[in-house]
Design an enzyme around this catalytic site. Structure first.
Site, PDB file in Angstrom:
ATOM      1  N   MET A 157      12.091  69.707   2.359  1.00 16.46           N
ATOM      2  CA  MET A 157      12.514  69.664   3.757  1.00 16.46           C
ATOM      3  C   MET A 157      12.108  70.932   4.495  1.00 16.46           C
ATOM      4  O   MET A 157      11.653  70.891   5.645  1.00 16.46           O
ATOM      5  CB  MET A 157      14.033  69.456   3.840  1.00 16.46           C
ATOM      6  CG  MET A 157      14.499  69.003   5.216  1.00 16.46           C
ATOM      7  SD  MET A 157      13.783  67.406   5.655  1.00 16.46           S
ATOM      8  CE  MET A 157      13.273  67.747   7.336  1.00 16.46           C
ATOM      9  N   TYR A 158      12.255  72.055   3.835  1.00 18.24           N
ATOM     10  CA  TYR A 158      11.816  73.338   4.409  1.00 18.24           C
ATOM     11  C   TYR A 158      10.309  73.305   4.676  1.00 18.24           C
ATOM     12  O   TYR A 158       9.833  73.746   5.728  1.00 18.24           O
ATOM     13  CB  TYR A 158      12.172  74.459   3.443  1.00 18.24           C
ATOM     14  CG  TYR A 158      11.763  75.844   3.872  1.00 18.24           C
ATOM     15  CD1 TYR A 158      12.375  76.479   4.941  1.00 18.24           C
ATOM     16  CD2 TYR A 158      10.776  76.537   3.177  1.00 18.24           C
ATOM     17  CE1 TYR A 158      12.018  77.767   5.315  1.00 18.24           C
ATOM     18  CE2 TYR A 158      10.413  77.819   3.532  1.00 18.24           C
ATOM     19  CZ  TYR A 158      11.039  78.437   4.603  1.00 18.24           C
ATOM     20  OH  TYR A 158      10.675  79.711   4.970  1.00 18.24           O
ATOM     21  N   ASN A 159       9.556  72.752   3.714  1.00 19.56           N
ATOM     22  CA  ASN A 159       8.110  72.667   3.887  1.00 19.56           C
ATOM     23  C   ASN A 159       7.729  71.735   5.036  1.00 19.56           C
ATOM     24  O   ASN A 159       6.722  71.946   5.709  1.00 19.56           O
ATOM     25  CB  ASN A 159       7.439  72.190   2.599  1.00 19.56           C
ATOM     26  CG  ASN A 159       7.464  73.246   1.520  1.00 19.56           C
ATOM     27  OD1 ASN A 159       7.792  74.393   1.769  1.00 19.56           O
ATOM     28  ND2 ASN A 159       7.129  72.850   0.303  1.00 19.56           N
ATOM     29  N   LYS A 162       8.217  74.040   8.087  1.00 23.07           N
ATOM     30  CA  LYS A 162       7.202  75.092   8.152  1.00 23.07           C
ATOM     31  C   LYS A 162       5.795  74.506   8.242  1.00 23.07           C
ATOM     32  O   LYS A 162       4.907  75.092   8.877  1.00 23.07           O
ATOM     33  CB  LYS A 162       7.316  76.004   6.928  1.00 23.07           C
ATOM     34  CG  LYS A 162       8.489  76.965   6.977  1.00 23.07           C
ATOM     35  CD  LYS A 162       8.388  77.943   8.130  1.00 23.07           C
ATOM     36  CE  LYS A 162       9.430  79.056   8.011  1.00 23.07           C
ATOM     37  NZ  LYS A 162       9.400  79.973   9.188  1.00 23.07           N
TER      38      LYS A 162
END
Length: 254
Positions: A157-159, A162
């Site tokens: 999810m972070y990727n 970003k």
């Protein structure tokens, strides 16, 4: 201020300025002569900026704002214009991941991850670009993540957030290149911020294993990340745009 400072007379907005990497960026740009408009939604922003900028820095101002809204981004950029009459550099460092397995996320945690990392960057770019266009000059440096390239565990999810920043970088770079504005991303791997260095005992082994994956054998220092940001934010980097520059100790190459 050192003679011939790269940012003498320049004004830089730095988001996420109360954190480890943000503080390092503030320190580096201030040491090279920039006026700083620092923003964060964290407590202690003004004290953090004062410590990072130091006693010999040019005039700076701290603005507490939630950049996940357009209104917050407008407030920060308008402060730069009202206080200093210009905006030369925007460093989109605000972020922070909710790192967990993808299926453990809730709709709220997914939304917060995107708000913190992607929407903060989008809103700040939209607020800053009209002023850079009017001046015919600008440097936008986004702070992305090397995990977008290497698919780091628990970072899906972070990727996604970003990765959106990386994609925004290339699109804006092409659109605004004829106007004297460059847009790049610095993508760090693990970085020894104060938060990381104060990790609890149960996280020490995970830290050791993760650092061992880096060919250089350690995490980045805050100063090493800030150095890459400062170069891309400088006038001398005017022929570099649309790039994702990894600061990763060789974790991914080429």
């Amino acid at each position: 201020m050192p003679a011939g400072a790269r940012f003498e007379g320049r004004v830089a907005v730095v988001t996420g300025a109360a954190g480890g990497i943000g503080g390092g960026i503030v320190a580096r740009l201030a040491a090279e002569g920039a006026h700083i408009v620092a923003t964060d939604r964290a407590d202690g922003l003004k004290q953090a900026v004062a410590e990072a900028a130091g006693d010999t820095a040019q005039e700076w101002v701290a603005v507490a704002a939630d950049l996940s809204s357009g209104e917050g981004a407008d407030e920060v950029v308008n402060t730069a214009i009202d206080r200093f009459g210009r905006l030369d550099v925007l460093v989109n460092n605000a972020g922070g991941g909710i790192i967990k397995p993808f299926l453990d996320h809730t709709p709220e945690s997914m939304r917060e991850t995107v708000d913190r990392n992607l929407w903060t960057t989008v809103h700040c770019c939209r607020a800053a670009l009209p002023h850079m266009l009017a001046a015919g000059y600008g440097r936008i440096v986004n702070v992305g993540a090397d995990s977008v390239r290497n698919g780091l565990y628990d970072h899906a999810m972070y990727n996604a957030a970003k990765g959106g920043v990386h994609g925004l970088t290339t699109g804006l770079a092409r659109e605004f290149a004829p106007s004297g504005i460059t847009v790049n991303t610095v993508a760090p791997t693990g970085t020894d911020t104060p938060t990381v260095l104060s990790r609890p005992p149960e996280a020490v082994e995970r830290y050791r294993k993760t650092a061992a994956l880096v060919p250089i054998g350690r995490f980045a220092t805050v100063g090493e990340v800030a150095s890459a940001v400062a170069y891309l934010a400088a006038e001398e980097a005017g022929f570099i745009t649309g790039q994702v520059v990894s600061v990763n100790g060789g974790t991914a190459m080429l």
